[in-house]
Write an enzyme that holds these catalytic residues in place. Structure first.
Site, PDB file in Angstrom:
ATOM      1  N   SER A 291      63.583   2.186  34.821  1.00 59.61           N
ATOM      2  CA  SER A 291      64.439   2.901  35.769  1.00 59.61           C
ATOM      3  C   SER A 291      64.678   2.086  37.039  1.00 59.61           C
ATOM      4  O   SER A 291      65.326   1.052  36.989  1.00 59.61           O
ATOM      5  CB  SER A 291      63.808   4.264  36.070  1.00 59.61           C
ATOM      6  OG  SER A 291      64.665   5.096  36.797  1.00 59.61           O
ATOM      7  N   ASP A 302      71.012 -10.434  37.996  1.00 61.78           N
ATOM      8  CA  ASP A 302      72.469 -10.554  37.930  1.00 61.78           C
ATOM      9  C   ASP A 302      73.028 -11.355  39.095  1.00 61.78           C
ATOM     10  O   ASP A 302      74.055 -12.040  38.963  1.00 61.78           O
ATOM     11  CB  ASP A 302      73.114  -9.163  37.914  1.00 61.78           C
ATOM     12  CG  ASP A 302      73.002  -8.492  36.554  1.00 61.78           C
ATOM     13  OD1 ASP A 302      72.490  -9.127  35.609  1.00 61.78           O
ATOM     14  OD2 ASP A 302      73.428  -7.321  36.428  1.00 61.78           O
ATOM     15  N   LYS A 316      65.604   2.021  30.426  1.00 65.91           N
ATOM     16  CA  LYS A 316      66.080   3.336  30.863  1.00 65.91           C
ATOM     17  C   LYS A 316      67.262   3.137  31.810  1.00 65.91           C
ATOM     18  O   LYS A 316      67.093   2.730  32.950  1.00 65.91           O
ATOM     19  CB  LYS A 316      64.983   4.134  31.566  1.00 65.91           C
ATOM     20  CG  LYS A 316      65.442   5.517  32.045  1.00 65.91           C
ATOM     21  CD  LYS A 316      64.285   6.297  32.677  1.00 65.91           C
ATOM     22  CE  LYS A 316      64.759   7.671  33.154  1.00 65.91           C
ATOM     23  NZ  LYS A 316      65.569   7.623  34.357  1.00 65.91           N
TER      24      LYS A 316
END
Length: 557
Positions: A291, A302, A316
């Site tokens: 999460s 990223d 998740k």
């Protein structure tokens, strides 16, 4: 003109079909609610036994939610405080872990938190809880005792315990207060100017705590950071953004929520100036990082702001919203999927709602490729894949049975409680070790007990023997099987010697926590931690670190 008419006709038909679909859906909702209401009314009036409405209806609600996903949950009024604790990390109580001792059949104090009421009044690991405000607790389970230790902040109660090391019953007058579970149980500057920071939950205010810890270590000369999110199951999404904001400039998109209700869609950007945008960072993750941990590690990956190391995360990619219900209940409801800066959603499991609910793991063939800021390939649909895979040292089979599996003799706990009673103080947390003599004492306790565990080599050989007999190969290989049985014969003393170092480390970490709390236990294990040591090695090699983050740029050329 005719073309325009046909277009309008098509639009009208489409609108009518949507309206019909909405009408059908609304009818089904109203019909089933009426049926449910009528069924329960008949049960309440005519069923042979008197029903508990909270239990029966609550079971029905939970069964309905169970068909959706494991994160959509109903909390009746008496459980609504659990939601608050989950979001804030706060509750009112004494500030201690408790555990059920299977040998004694009693609930015991396991680990008081630093600077909290349990530690301040002098409760110790192993203290057996006898009563709370005069109510006998000797036949109660963990949940019952926990509920009675908690209460409103400022209330006082009398706790009666038995201390095994002295055999004396002791009474403590304790005032409950708001307990804040430590989001950052330990941070500190390590070797060669490398900092280490352990964040174990994303609760309210953790972003500020992480920011202050980084600032503090930078003042001490930190040049690089190991940011540990292993085992962190997540929490607040905005706090994940605040943590990322420590490392990236103001105004950067960190995560986007997208779902059926458009007004609940939201983009989260960094809002303040960062602490440091260039300092090398390694983020440690594992299969229990989920999460908000995946938002943090995935966003930093990223943006090519950090190297992610360890093993693949949980996967998740769903967001929950807490909603108020009548009569002070709460509902945690899955409302969105989240997307990190590359545009990917890392949700691993698709939840199907037909036929009572089912799940399917996203197939590799359905996963899509995305790209980091520097052009590195990353995938959706399966958690965050680390840039550098480093598997943790696995716990030995023997250590697992001693520590993780229910041991009716409680050998580990009883040894640790006795050790603590004999040693008012111990050495520094970072260097504490059990001596060989200490371990020999523990070994003899295990050998003198009735301790049993599965010897995996024997078990595997037994299975192979059964298969060989089934397939008709056993008779030809019988001499080899008999020879292997003799070599693999279960020998507990030998196993205790072979696994000595791992078991010593396990015992030492537990013992240190009784003196130096959670921070001490973490500090004690860092020197043995294979993944932490790999992170240190990478941060000491700037060329390798840079090469990992710029691999995409090289691929473009």
């Amino acid at each position: 003109m005719r073309k325009t008419f046909l277009t309008l006709a098509c639009l009208l038909l489409t609108t009518m079909s949507w309206a019909q679909a909405d009408a059908d859906h609304n009818f089904k909702v109203a019909k089933n609610l009426e049926v449910f209401n009528t069924i329960y009314r008949n049960l309440d009036m005519m069923y042979v036994d008197t029903l508990d409405a909270d239990e029966v209806v609550g079971y029905g609600i939970n069964s309905m939610l169970h068909s959706l996903d494991p994160y959509t949950e109903y909390y009746p009024e008496d459980k609504s405080k659990d939601v608050k604790m989950m979001l804030t990390g706060k509750y009112a109580g004494i500030g201690s872990l408790i555990r059920y001792n299977f040998k004694l059949g009693r609930v015991c104090i396991d680990e008081p938190y630093e600077n909290m009421p349990a530690a301040e009044v002098g409760l110790k690991k192993g203290d057996i809880i006898l009563s709370i405000d005069g109510e006998d607790m000797t036949k109660r389970d963990n949940n019952y005792v926990s509920d009675h230790l908690r209460g409103d902040a400022g209330t006082t109660f009398l706790l009666k315990v038995l201390r095994p090391s002295t055999g004396k019953e002791m009474k403590f007058k304790i005032t409950r207060r708001a307990i804040q579970l430590p989001a950052v149980p330990y941070y500190g500057l390590q070797q060669d100017g490398i900092g280490y920071l352990n964040l174990n939950q994303f609760t309210e205010g953790c972003g500020k705590i992480v920011r202050n810890a980084i600032i503090d270590m930078k003042k001490q000369g930190m040049k690089a950071l190991v940011f540990d999110l292993r085992g962190n199951g997540g929490g607040s999404e905005p706090e994940a953004v605040n943590v990322v904001n420590c490392f990236v400039p103001k105004g950067k998109l960190v995560v986007s929520n997208r779902g059926k209700v458009k007004r609940m869609n939201q983009d989260y950007r960094t809002t303040v100036e960062p602490v440091d945008t260039v300092m090398p960072v390694v983020v440690l993750v594992n299969g229990n990082s989920a999460s908000a941990s995946e938002i943090t590690s995935g966003a930093l990956q990223d943006m090519d702001r950090a190297v992610v190391m360890g093993t693949k995360t949980y996967g998740k990619g769903l967001v929950q919203t807490v909603m108020d219900l009548p009569y002070n209940g709460k509902m945690k409801l899955t409302t969105n999927k989240y997307y990190i800066p590359s545009g990917r959603c890392i949700q691993k499991i698709n939840y199907k709602h037909a036929n009572g609910g089912s799940t399917e793991v996203v197939a590799d063939s359905l996963k899509r490729t995305f790209y980091t800021a520097h052009g590195r390939k990353v995938m959706d649909g399966g958690g965050i894949v680390p840039d550098v895979e480093v598997k943790a040292d696995s716990m030995s089979n023997l250590a697992y049975y001693l520590a993780a599996v229910k041991d009716s003799d409680e050998l580990v706990t009883s040894y640790e409680v006795d050790y603590i009673a004999k040693h008012p103080t111990i050495g520094p947390a970072a260097t504490f070790d059990l001596s060989d003599a200490d371990y020999e004492e523990f070994k003899q306790r295990v050998l003198n007990s009735h301790f049993k565990y599965d010897a995996m080599s024997e078990k595997t050989l037994d299975n192979l023997e059964k298969v060989a007999k089934f397939e008709g190969y056993y008779d030809d290989a019988k001499p080899e099987f008999e020879a292997l049985k003799k070599k693999l014969k279960h020998n507990l003393a030998k196993d205790l010697d072979f696994n000595k170092e791992g078991i010593k480390q396990l015992l030492a970490s537990d013992i240190v926590s009784a003196y130096y709390y959670q921070r001490g236990a973490i500090l004690n294990t860092l020197r043995y931690d294979k993944q932490v040591q790999a992170a240190y090695a990478l941060l000491k090699d700037p060329k390798r670190y840079a090469a990992i983050l710029t691999a995409g740029e090289r691929n473009k050329k």
